[in-house]
Write an enzyme that holds these catalytic residues in place. Structure first.
Site, PDB file in Angstrom:
ATOM      1  N   LYS A 165       0.931  -1.248   0.036  1.00 38.13           N
ATOM      2  CA  LYS A 165       0.113  -0.066  -0.325  1.00 38.13           C
ATOM      3  C   LYS A 165       0.754   1.365   0.424  1.00 38.13           C
ATOM      4  O   LYS A 165       1.533   1.534   0.462  1.00 38.13           O
ATOM      5  CB  LYS A 165      -1.239  -0.053   0.700  1.00 38.13           C
ATOM      6  CG  LYS A 165      -1.971  -1.259   0.946  1.00 38.13           C
ATOM      7  CD  LYS A 165      -2.981  -0.985   0.133  1.00 38.13           C
ATOM      8  CE  LYS A 165      -2.976  -2.120  -1.047  1.00 38.13           C
ATOM      9  NZ  LYS A 165      -4.398  -2.237  -1.963  1.00 38.13           N
ATOM     10  N   LYS A 265     -12.714  -7.415  -8.560  1.00 37.86           N
ATOM     11  CA  LYS A 265     -13.485  -7.471  -7.424  1.00 37.86           C
ATOM     12  C   LYS A 265     -14.891  -7.202  -7.692  1.00 37.86           C
ATOM     13  O   LYS A 265     -16.077  -7.169  -8.391  1.00 37.86           O
ATOM     14  CB  LYS A 265     -13.822  -5.799  -6.422  1.00 37.86           C
ATOM     15  CG  LYS A 265     -12.199  -5.992  -6.221  1.00 37.86           C
ATOM     16  CD  LYS A 265     -11.456  -4.585  -5.309  1.00 37.86           C
ATOM     17  CE  LYS A 265     -10.462  -4.521  -4.493  1.00 37.86           C
ATOM     18  NZ  LYS A 265      -9.759  -4.191  -5.420  1.00 37.86           N
TER      19      LYS A 265
HETATM   20 MG    MG Z   1      -5.732  -1.927  -5.936  1.00 32.86          MG
END
Ligand code: MG
Length: 367
Positions: A165, A265
């Site tokens: 991240k 997703k």
């Molecule tokens: Mg991502």
């Protein structure tokens, strides 16, 4: 077969690591998950789950999922849960947009279809590729050395793909990427996921700063066009995620040579039915995929495992096991990570049974 009842439960999912941090100072300590139960006049019951990554990641939030299901459910009573394209058209006609609201219902209906057919959802989604499939580990945003230490620890657990991240200060992000790459083997894959956090000039500096590092760059900026401009500056393999939410952008991205990998997703597309359409298109176009969801527990992880395991191995860049990040198990029979890999259940449907004691009281009940 007819749908006779749709119910939803709210489950809190705390994290083993305490919190999950990503670009722009965003973080979540306890995930707000909604588990959906669809009952039929044949006595077959299916389950699904939708769990946004907080209210500030995608246009989705936990109480919104429940409000949307309450709005949508009356339109679905009497519908056949096995007819998934029809069911999705019915949902789209009754509620414009809000794909994440529809995702848990759609997953529950796939669970029903599998149980009725006596087949795992994986088989119904296209077949099973290999014994198991590869996972990545998401590495929460902290200081560069701490991220490298976390990666080394998760590597010792068997993971070989790591999604860092980043999307913070570009100078620190360059350090993060270099520090982590230093603890990996050449065969390991490293993805620097900015989660839309950089402006174009910041992304340009980062990709130049890590020019000689073996790293994938994921969703550097907010919009498709901004990401495309960064893509054209860099030779790094390129991943698009947040801006990939339907077939139109996939086709445009393919035409523009905008990415090498996309993240599918499930709830971003509105459920397994539409995620499968996108997955199949990517297979046809030769685009690799990360198959996952925004977040979730055992039921989301089961749904991910069926879609990932039914994706040709060469197209499956990686997938995820969210149930190992959270401290609460909401279902038995869910797949468990083994050496950085996972497999879909061979039982009919999703192969899971919710733990009634964990679900708590019904918060939406339409019959
Ligand atoms: Mg991502």
């Amino acid at each position: 077969m007819k749908i006779t009842r749709i119910a939803a439960y709210h489950v809190a999912l705390p994290l083993h690591e305490g919190s999950y941090k990503w670009s722009g100072g965003k973080s979540v300590d306890v995930f707000d998950s909604t588990i959906v139960r669809v009952e039929t006049d044949a006595g077959v019951v299916g389950h699904g789950e939708v769990c946004p990554l907080g209210p500030f990641y995608l246009p989705a939030y936990g109480p919104g999922a429940r409000a949307g299901i309450k709005e949508l459910a009356p339109h679905l009573l009497g519908e056949d849960p096995r007819e998934l394209l029809r069911l999705n058209q019915r949902m789209d006609a009754a509620l414009k947009g809000h794909p994440y609201v529809k995702s848990g219902i759609d997953i529950a209906c796939w669970d029903i279809l599998g149980q009725v057919a006596g087949l795992p959802v994986c088989t119904l989604l296209g077949g099973r590729y290999g014994e198991d499939f590869v996972l990545y580990r998401a590495i929460s945003q902290v200081a560069p050395e701490a991220m490298a230490e976390n990666v080394a620890n998760y590597r010792a657990e068997g993971y070989r793909r790591f999604q860092l991240k980043v999307g913070g200060d570009p100078n620190v992000d360059v350090e993060r990427i270099k520090a982590v790459r230093d603890v990996l083997e050449p065969t390991d894959k490293l993805i620097a996921d900015a989660n839309t956090g950089w402006l174009m000039h910041e992304a340009a500096r980062v990709v130049r700063g890590v020019r000689d590092v073996d790293v994938y760059i994921e969703q550097p900026c907010l919009s498709y066009d901004e990401c495309l401009s960064v893509r054209r500056l860099t030779s790094h393999p390129f991943v698009m995620d947040e801006c990939i939410d339907g077939m139109g952008v996939l086709l445009r991205g393919h035409s523009d040579h905008a990415m090498d990998v996309v993240n599918i997703k499930i709830s971003k597309f509105g459920g397994l039915t539409k995620a499968k359409q996108a997955r199949d298109l990517c297979v046809s176009l030769g685009i690799a995929m990360t198959i996952e969801d925004s977040w979730g527990g055992d039921i989301t992880t089961a749904a991910i495992s069926h879609l990932a395991h039914s994706t040709p191995t060469e197209n499956l860049f990686t997938s995820t096991d969210f149930n190992s990040y959270v401290t609460v198990s909401t279902a038995t029979g869910a797949p468990q990570r083994e050496n950085g890999r996972m497999r879909a259940s061979t039982e009919p449907g999703l192969g899971i049974q919710p733990r009634e004691e964990v679900l708590g009281p019904v918060v939406v009940d339409v019959s």
